[in-house]
Motif scaffolding. Structure first.
Motif, PDB file in Angstrom:
ATOM      1  N   ALA A 186     -10.915 -33.057  24.092  1.00  0.00           N
ATOM      2  CA  ALA A 186     -10.423 -31.972  24.935  1.00  0.00           C
ATOM      3  C   ALA A 186     -10.284 -30.684  24.118  1.00  0.00           C
ATOM      4  O   ALA A 186     -10.652 -29.597  24.593  1.00  0.00           O
ATOM      5  N   TRP A 187      -9.773 -30.793  22.901  1.00  0.00           N
ATOM      6  CA  TRP A 187      -9.646 -29.621  22.030  1.00  0.00           C
ATOM      7  C   TRP A 187     -11.028 -29.060  21.687  1.00  0.00           C
ATOM      8  O   TRP A 187     -11.229 -27.851  21.702  1.00  0.00           O
TER       9      TRP A 187
ATOM     10  N   MET B 283     -13.762 -29.283  23.451  1.00  0.00           N
ATOM     11  CA  MET B 283     -14.325 -28.625  24.638  1.00  0.00           C
ATOM     12  C   MET B 283     -13.646 -27.282  24.894  1.00  0.00           C
ATOM     13  O   MET B 283     -14.314 -26.306  25.241  1.00  0.00           O
ATOM     14  N   ALA B 284     -12.342 -27.215  24.702  1.00  0.00           N
ATOM     15  CA  ALA B 284     -11.610 -25.965  24.928  1.00  0.00           C
ATOM     16  C   ALA B 284     -11.999 -24.891  23.909  1.00  0.00           C
ATOM     17  O   ALA B 284     -11.891 -23.699  24.198  1.00  0.00           O
ATOM     18  N   ASN B 285     -12.451 -25.318  22.735  1.00  0.00           N
ATOM     19  CA  ASN B 285     -12.778 -24.377  21.657  1.00  0.00           C
ATOM     20  C   ASN B 285     -14.263 -24.366  21.303  1.00  0.00           C
ATOM     21  O   ASN B 285     -14.633 -23.898  20.233  1.00  0.00           O
ATOM     22  N   ARG B 286     -15.114 -24.856  22.180  1.00  0.00           N
ATOM     23  CA  ARG B 286     -16.532 -25.013  21.855  1.00  0.00           C
ATOM     24  C   ARG B 286     -17.225 -23.702  21.495  1.00  0.00           C
ATOM     25  O   ARG B 286     -18.092 -23.677  20.633  1.00  0.00           O
TER      26      ARG B 286
END
Length: 95
Positions: free
Chosen positions: A64-65, A67-70
């Motif tokens: 999740a982290w 994806m949020a910071n991709r």
């Protein structure tokens, strides 16, 4: 988390971190590195690091982290694939 604090973690619990492998020699994100050098990802700067990294309680939290910071991850580490790793296995060189 700083790498010097790893000994304070509970060894009975699994921990996860984002890892990256240098795609080439003298990779722009880690000048002077050799090909396939392994790094953990610094949670604040979103860059490869040997000293600091973001720690997660589960693989899902790590994903999740990521994806949020991709966008930031791909900008700071061009050409590399960031993937979640078990911290214990990564530290032992198994992952």
């Amino acid at each position: 988390m700083h790498r010097s604090e790893v000994d304070a973690l509970d060894p009975r619990r699994p921990y996860w971190a984002a890892a990256v492998e240098a795609p080439s020699r003298d990779w722009i994100a880690a000048p002077g590195c050799r090909p396939h050098a392994r790094f953990l990802v610094d949670g604040e700067s979103k860059t490869p690091s040997r000293a600091t990294f973001e720690l997660f309680e589960s693989r899902a939290d790590c994903l999740a982290w990521m994806m949020a910071n991709r966008r930031e991850l791909s900008e700071h580490m061009p050409g590399a694939t960031v993937h979640p790793v078990s911290l214990a296995n990564w530290l032992l060189g198994l992952d």
